[in-house]
Design a protein around this motif. Sequence first.
Motif, mmCIF file in Angstrom:
data_model
loop_
_atom_site.group_PDB
_atom_site.id
_atom_site.type_symbol
_atom_site.label_atom_id
_atom_site.label_comp_id
_atom_site.label_asym_id
_atom_site.label_seq_id
_atom_site.Cartn_x
_atom_site.Cartn_y
_atom_site.Cartn_z
ATOM 1 N N LEU A 1 0.824 -1.204 0.000
ATOM 2 C CA LEU A 1 0.000 0.000 0.000
ATOM 3 C C LEU A 1 0.861 1.258 0.000
ATOM 4 C CD1 LEU A 1 -2.770 -0.970 2.598
ATOM 5 C CD2 LEU A 1 -2.727 -1.369 0.129
ATOM 6 N N GLN A 2 0.388 2.259 -0.721
ATOM 7 C CA GLN A 2 1.009 3.583 -0.769
ATOM 8 C C GLN A 2 0.233 4.508 0.145
ATOM 9 O OE1 GLN A 2 3.720 4.697 -2.998
ATOM 10 N NE2 GLN A 2 3.681 6.391 -1.559
ATOM 11 N N ARG A 3 0.940 5.367 0.847
ATOM 12 C CA ARG A 3 0.301 6.210 1.860
ATOM 13 C C ARG A 3 0.296 7.683 1.456
ATOM 14 N NH1 ARG A 3 1.486 6.767 8.307
ATOM 15 N NH2 ARG A 3 0.817 8.914 8.512
ATOM 16 N N ASP B 1 19.682 32.023 6.778
ATOM 17 C CA ASP B 1 20.128 33.221 6.056
ATOM 18 C C ASP B 1 19.028 33.780 5.162
ATOM 19 O OD1 ASP B 1 22.609 32.955 7.232
ATOM 20 O OD2 ASP B 1 23.445 31.805 5.547
ATOM 21 N N THR B 2 18.322 32.873 4.469
ATOM 22 C CA THR B 2 17.310 33.322 3.507
ATOM 23 C C THR B 2 15.885 33.160 4.036
ATOM 24 O OG1 THR B 2 17.171 31.143 2.471
ATOM 25 C CG2 THR B 2 18.851 32.666 1.633
ATOM 26 N N LEU B 3 15.732 32.427 5.136
ATOM 27 C CA LEU B 3 14.422 32.110 5.727
ATOM 28 C C LEU B 3 13.567 31.256 4.795
ATOM 29 C CD1 LEU B 3 13.467 35.473 7.484
ATOM 30 C CD2 LEU B 3 14.755 33.536 8.385
ATOM 31 N N GLN B 4 14.225 30.584 3.839
ATOM 32 C CA GLN B 4 13.525 29.672 2.955
ATOM 33 C C GLN B 4 13.417 28.294 3.612
ATOM 34 O OE1 GLN B 4 12.166 30.548 -0.146
ATOM 35 N NE2 GLN B 4 12.674 32.589 0.634
ATOM 36 N N THR B 5 12.336 27.580 3.292
ATOM 37 C CA THR B 5 12.119 26.246 3.864
ATOM 38 C C THR B 5 13.108 25.255 3.278
ATOM 39 O OG1 THR B 5 9.760 26.673 4.195
ATOM 40 C CG2 THR B 5 10.462 24.372 4.137
ATOM 41 N N ALA B 6 13.815 24.534 4.151
ATOM 42 C CA ALA B 6 14.750 23.491 3.719
ATOM 43 C C ALA B 6 14.096 22.114 3.771
ATOM 44 C CB ALA B 6 16.009 23.506 4.598
ATOM 45 N N ILE B 7 13.303 21.855 4.806
ATOM 46 C CA ILE B 7 12.538 20.610 4.925
ATOM 47 C C ILE B 7 11.134 20.978 5.391
ATOM 48 C CG2 ILE B 7 12.323 18.364 6.045
ATOM 49 C CD1 ILE B 7 15.307 18.340 6.504
ATOM 50 N N ALA B 8 10.129 20.524 4.664
ATOM 51 C CA ALA B 8 8.728 20.773 5.024
ATOM 52 C C ALA B 8 8.052 19.466 5.398
ATOM 53 C CB ALA B 8 7.993 21.435 3.862
ATOM 54 N N GLY B 9 6.889 19.573 5.987
ATOM 55 C CA GLY B 9 6.146 18.373 6.368
ATOM 56 C C GLY B 9 5.844 17.484 5.177
ATOM 57 N N ASN B 10 5.506 18.079 4.037
ATOM 58 C CA ASN B 10 5.194 17.271 2.862
ATOM 59 C C ASN B 10 6.437 16.795 2.115
ATOM 60 O OD1 ASN B 10 5.952 19.688 1.715
ATOM 61 N ND2 ASN B 10 3.915 20.193 0.932
ATOM 62 N N SER B 11 7.631 17.082 2.660
ATOM 63 C CA SER B 11 8.854 16.496 2.106
ATOM 64 C C SER B 11 8.984 15.026 2.494
ATOM 65 C CB SER B 11 10.087 17.260 2.611
ATOM 66 O OG SER B 11 10.040 18.626 2.262
ATOM 67 N N LEU B 12 8.237 14.607 3.505
ATOM 68 C CA LEU B 12 8.305 13.238 4.010
ATOM 69 C C LEU B 12 7.346 12.360 3.208
ATOM 70 C CD1 LEU B 12 8.307 14.206 7.782
ATOM 71 C CD2 LEU B 12 10.279 13.472 6.440
ATOM 72 N N GLN B 13 7.824 11.816 2.111
ATOM 73 C CA GLN B 13 7.007 11.013 1.207
ATOM 74 C C GLN B 13 7.271 9.532 1.442
ATOM 75 O OE1 GLN B 13 4.675 12.259 -0.904
ATOM 76 N NE2 GLN B 13 5.146 14.293 -0.076
ATOM 77 N N PHE B 14 6.201 8.779 1.648
ATOM 78 C CA PHE B 14 6.316 7.360 1.963
ATOM 79 C C PHE B 14 6.413 6.513 0.702
ATOM 80 C CE2 PHE B 14 4.488 9.012 5.813
ATOM 81 C CZ PHE B 14 5.024 8.223 6.815
ATOM 82 N N PHE C 1 7.935 4.212 6.520
ATOM 83 C CA PHE C 1 9.011 5.102 6.962
ATOM 84 C C PHE C 1 9.357 6.076 5.852
ATOM 85 C CE2 PHE C 1 13.473 6.300 7.417
ATOM 86 C CZ PHE C 1 13.482 6.771 8.729
ATOM 87 N N ALA C 2 9.513 7.339 6.241
ATOM 88 C CA ALA C 2 9.895 8.385 5.293
ATOM 89 C C ALA C 2 10.922 9.288 5.954
ATOM 90 C CB ALA C 2 8.678 9.200 4.873
ATOM 91 N N ASP C 3 11.829 9.846 5.147
ATOM 92 C CA ASP C 3 12.773 10.814 5.689
ATOM 93 C C ASP C 3 13.135 11.833 4.613
ATOM 94 O OD1 ASP C 3 14.340 9.243 4.058
ATOM 95 O OD2 ASP C 3 16.058 9.210 5.414
ATOM 96 N N ALA D 1 14.912 14.939 8.838
ATOM 97 C CA ALA D 1 13.608 14.700 9.461
ATOM 98 C C ALA D 1 13.175 13.275 9.131
ATOM 99 C CB ALA D 1 12.581 15.699 8.953
ATOM 100 N N THR D 2 12.654 12.553 10.113
ATOM 101 C CA THR D 2 12.206 11.174 9.915
ATOM 102 C C THR D 2 10.762 11.022 10.385
ATOM 103 O OG1 THR D 2 12.966 10.405 12.093
ATOM 104 C CG2 THR D 2 14.554 10.318 10.277
ATOM 105 N N TYR D 3 10.083 10.018 9.808
ATOM 106 C CA TYR D 3 8.667 9.798 10.116
ATOM 107 C C TYR D 3 8.384 8.305 9.947
ATOM 108 C CZ TYR D 3 3.555 10.697 9.735
ATOM 109 O OH TYR D 3 2.195 10.722 9.914
ATOM 110 N N GLY D 4 7.997 7.645 11.036
ATOM 111 C CA GLY D 4 7.668 6.221 10.991
ATOM 112 C C GLY D 4 6.272 5.965 11.508
ATOM 113 N N SER D 5 5.639 4.892 10.990
ATOM 114 C CA SER D 5 4.243 4.636 11.328
ATOM 115 C C SER D 5 3.932 3.152 11.215
ATOM 116 C CB SER D 5 3.346 5.438 10.379
ATOM 117 O OG SER D 5 1.987 5.299 10.706
ATOM 118 N N VAL D 6 3.043 2.662 12.096
ATOM 119 C CA VAL D 6 2.565 1.278 12.070
ATOM 120 C C VAL D 6 1.046 1.302 12.249
ATOM 121 C CG1 VAL D 6 2.583 -0.971 13.211
ATOM 122 C CG2 VAL D 6 4.713 0.318 12.981
#
Length: 349
Positions: free
Chosen positions: A52-54, A68-81, A112-114, A144-149
């Motif tokens: 399954l894809q999440r 320095d630039t206040l630009q986003t380096a890692i966002a919540g939607n960067s964590l793709q499963f 798991f996504a990172d 950033a890491t994200y794990g789920s069961v």
Amino acid sequence: MFVGATKSRIAALLCCLALACRAATAAAGSGSQWLPCDRGWESYATAEALLLQRDNETGGAALVINGDTLQTAIAGNSLQFPVAPGVRLGYGRHGPEGIGWEIGYAGLYGMFADATAVGNGNLEIAPDLASAVANLRNASAARATYGSVLNTAEANLLLSEVSFHRPRRSAYVMESYPCHAWLDWLAGFRWAGLDEQASILLASDATDAVGRYGVRTSSNLFGGQLGVRSRMQWRRLGFEGCLKAAVASANTSQSQDPIVDTVIHDVYRPARSSQNSTVGGIFDINFSLLYRIDEAWRLRVGYNSIWLTGVALAPSQFDFSNSPTAGTSITDSQTLWLNGMNLGLERRW
């Protein structure tokens, strides 16, 4: 409004599947009719692998920024499963008078996504927390890491009907095949447990300091379930479709690890947690093609969609404020959606 619309869509899908099965059987021959399934006890068991894809509602909020630039380096939607493996098991019995029962379990593991970012001593956690904790700013690398069961279980009573179409001469090829059709109405209990964890790590080459912010969530949904399953079997080939919907009580909780400033060796924020109760839902759809190996065994391959509402997702619990109550609230009433394929075996005896 959203819950009411969801319940209306699910009810419409359940009715459509039941009517479609009846209509298909009627089209197969005017001599077919639906009767209570009364053939004595019949047992069945299934074992299937899930892939399954999440997708979810973590959104695009900034987790790590370029200072320095206040630009986003890692966002919540960067964590793709990626696609995650799981298993589904079931056992049931059709009984006399069209009454039966079944139990089932499904689990999805290894979700798991990172996401990573590299800087030049200019990476920091989203404001305003970085200004208060030295090892959460001026970093040269971030991850950033994200794990789920996910685990689910169910128990249902069945009210079954059956129709048999005898072969006859016709211009339609399928009319020359005998066709069995079953319709199971389901009513029972459903549980789903979603456990997640997420963390942000920052490392500085200049000071060798490592900063970490970690959170964990747990969502348990309990509720009554209604559903319908239709099944049609010709010679070697068959088809099965199932829709189930449960309105559940959702108990959610979140906990946050202490935030430690390793530069000055001080605990900036102690461990904190919170919990809540809300209304959620568990919905799933399965369409499977069946290939009969022999009288008892069948091969199953199909498509699945699982939808949970009223859950707490781990990345949504990050609190980057400097408030004294930061980390003590919970963001729930979120949605988790999974879809993909199933492949396995079925035995009936």
